[in-house]
Motif scaffolding. Structure first.
Motif, PDB file in Angstrom:
ATOM      1  N   PRO A 177     -18.048  32.008  -1.924  1.00  0.00           N
ATOM      2  CA  PRO A 177     -18.727  30.995  -2.770  1.00  0.00           C
ATOM      3  C   PRO A 177     -18.178  30.270  -3.506  1.00  0.00           C
ATOM      4  N   GLN A 178     -17.128  30.709  -4.280  1.00  0.00           N
ATOM      5  CA  GLN A 178     -16.072  30.096  -5.323  1.00  0.00           C
ATOM      6  C   GLN A 178     -15.303  29.069  -4.545  1.00  0.00           C
ATOM      7  N   GLU A 179     -14.753  29.474  -3.547  1.00  0.00           N
ATOM      8  CA  GLU A 179     -13.725  28.701  -2.629  1.00  0.00           C
ATOM      9  C   GLU A 179     -14.572  27.566  -1.951  1.00  0.00           C
ATOM     10  N   ARG A 180     -15.704  27.840  -1.605  1.00  0.00           N
ATOM     11  CA  ARG A 180     -16.610  26.619  -1.011  1.00  0.00           C
ATOM     12  C   ARG A 180     -17.104  25.785  -2.175  1.00  0.00           C
ATOM     13  N   LYS A 181     -17.246  26.195  -3.216  1.00  0.00           N
ATOM     14  CA  LYS A 181     -17.679  25.203  -4.406  1.00  0.00           C
ATOM     15  C   LYS A 181     -16.335  24.399  -4.627  1.00  0.00           C
ATOM     16  N   LYS A 182     -15.193  25.112  -4.614  1.00  0.00           N
ATOM     17  CA  LYS A 182     -13.830  24.295  -4.909  1.00  0.00           C
ATOM     18  C   LYS A 182     -13.728  23.277  -3.945  1.00  0.00           C
ATOM     19  N   ARG A 183     -14.054  23.660  -2.552  1.00  0.00           N
ATOM     20  CA  ARG A 183     -13.888  22.638  -1.397  1.00  0.00           C
ATOM     21  C   ARG A 183     -14.896  21.569  -1.543  1.00  0.00           C
ATOM     22  N   ILE A 184     -16.111  21.680  -1.812  1.00  0.00           N
ATOM     23  CA  ILE A 184     -17.004  20.643  -2.090  1.00  0.00           C
ATOM     24  C   ILE A 184     -16.722  19.671  -3.143  1.00  0.00           C
ATOM     25  N   LYS A 185     -16.105  20.294  -4.248  1.00  0.00           N
ATOM     26  CA  LYS A 185     -15.753  19.304  -5.352  1.00  0.00           C
ATOM     27  C   LYS A 185     -14.643  18.525  -4.789  1.00  0.00           C
ATOM     28  N   ARG A 186     -13.685  19.260  -4.293  1.00  0.00           N
ATOM     29  CA  ARG A 186     -12.511  18.342  -3.548  1.00  0.00           C
ATOM     30  C   ARG A 186     -12.967  17.265  -2.920  1.00  0.00           C
ATOM     31  N   LEU A 187     -14.053  17.745  -2.009  1.00  0.00           N
ATOM     32  CA  LEU A 187     -14.316  16.485  -0.818  1.00  0.00           C
ATOM     33  C   LEU A 187     -15.128  15.502  -1.587  1.00  0.00           C
ATOM     34  N   LEU A 188     -16.109  15.818  -2.651  1.00  0.00           N
ATOM     35  CA  LEU A 188     -16.717  14.796  -3.464  1.00  0.00           C
ATOM     36  C   LEU A 188     -15.548  13.934  -4.150  1.00  0.00           C
ATOM     37  N   ASN A 189     -14.969  14.535  -4.739  1.00  0.00           N
ATOM     38  CA  ASN A 189     -13.798  13.736  -5.302  1.00  0.00           C
ATOM     39  C   ASN A 189     -12.934  12.608  -4.499  1.00  0.00           C
ATOM     40  N   LEU A 190     -12.761  13.257  -3.242  1.00  0.00           N
ATOM     41  CA  LEU A 190     -12.142  12.342  -2.489  1.00  0.00           C
ATOM     42  C   LEU A 190     -13.100  11.067  -1.983  1.00  0.00           C
ATOM     43  N   ALA A 191     -14.374  11.501  -1.746  1.00  0.00           N
ATOM     44  CA  ALA A 191     -15.321  10.685  -1.335  1.00  0.00           C
ATOM     45  C   ALA A 191     -15.513   9.549  -2.427  1.00  0.00           C
ATOM     46  N   GLY A 192     -15.490   9.936  -3.735  1.00  0.00           N
ATOM     47  CA  GLY A 192     -15.567   9.192  -4.616  1.00  0.00           C
ATOM     48  C   GLY A 192     -14.199   8.023  -4.782  1.00  0.00           C
ATOM     49  N   ARG A 193     -13.133   8.760  -4.585  1.00  0.00           N
ATOM     50  CA  ARG A 193     -11.895   7.961  -4.780  1.00  0.00           C
ATOM     51  C   ARG A 193     -11.844   6.700  -3.762  1.00  0.00           C
ATOM     52  N   ILE A 194     -12.400   7.084  -2.470  1.00  0.00           N
ATOM     53  CA  ILE A 194     -12.487   6.216  -1.242  1.00  0.00           C
ATOM     54  C   ILE A 194     -13.669   5.095  -1.571  1.00  0.00           C
ATOM     55  N   PHE A 195     -14.618   5.494  -2.193  1.00  0.00           N
ATOM     56  CA  PHE A 195     -15.853   4.612  -2.406  1.00  0.00           C
ATOM     57  C   PHE A 195     -15.292   3.648  -3.595  1.00  0.00           C
ATOM     58  N   VAL A 196     -14.561   4.052  -4.453  1.00  0.00           N
ATOM     59  CA  VAL A 196     -13.940   3.087  -5.578  1.00  0.00           C
ATOM     60  C   VAL A 196     -13.153   2.114  -4.938  1.00  0.00           C
ATOM     61  N   ILE A 197     -12.037   2.542  -4.017  1.00  0.00           N
ATOM     62  CA  ILE A 197     -11.303   1.744  -3.561  1.00  0.00           C
ATOM     63  C   ILE A 197     -12.063   0.776  -2.780  1.00  0.00           C
TER      64      ILE A 197
END
Length: 142
Positions: A79-99
């Motif tokens: 569950p901790q690894e999954r949480k890290k992956r979700i955070k990383r994915l949301l961060n990537l999606a946020g960066r793409i959205f900002v660009i």
């Protein structure tokens, strides 16, 4: 020697038959799929465009969902690894959205001939991207 010659001509004939079968398959595919789509596009171009865009988006959503599932579930994560992956994915999606939002804002500013808005949007895009890309990383303790 004759057997080699006959075998060679047999292989050549088989290759020719395969090529003809492929051409025939392409013709059947064109007749069954392409011809009706072409007719539909000429009769109702607006509806055709909407249908093709919907099919494209559905395919994109399907494959993105499949990739997302594989990304989140690969290797039976804790569950901790999954949480890290979700955070990383949301961060990537946020960066793409900002660009994308920044590019859209810059284009709209240019079209509206607003130089001040262009520089504001550019500055905000750079700052927000910097916060998402570099400000969210945890510092490593030595």
């Amino acid at each position: 020697m004759i057997q080699k010659i006959v075998s060679g001509y047999g292989k050549l004939l088989l290759s020719f038959v395969k090529i003809l079968a492929l051409v025939g398959l392409c013709a059947v595919f064109a007749f069954v799929l392409v011809l009706p789509l072409w007719k539909f596009a000429t009769v109702a171009p607006d509806l055709y465009s909407i249908l093709i865009i919907l099919l494209f988006v559905a395919g994109l959503v399907f494959f993105a969902g499949k990739s997302l599932k594989n990304f989140l579930c690969a290797g039976f994560p804790t569950p901790q690894e999954r949480k890290k992956r979700i955070k990383r994915l949301l961060n990537l999606a946020g960066r793409i959205f900002v660009i994308l939002a920044g590019v859209f804002g810059i284009v709209m500013s240019i079209l509206n001939e607003s130089a001040m808005a262009l520089w504001i949007v550019l500055l905000l895009t750079i700052i927000i991207y910097g916060v998402l890309a570099f400000g969210t990383k945890k510092e490593k303790k030595l």
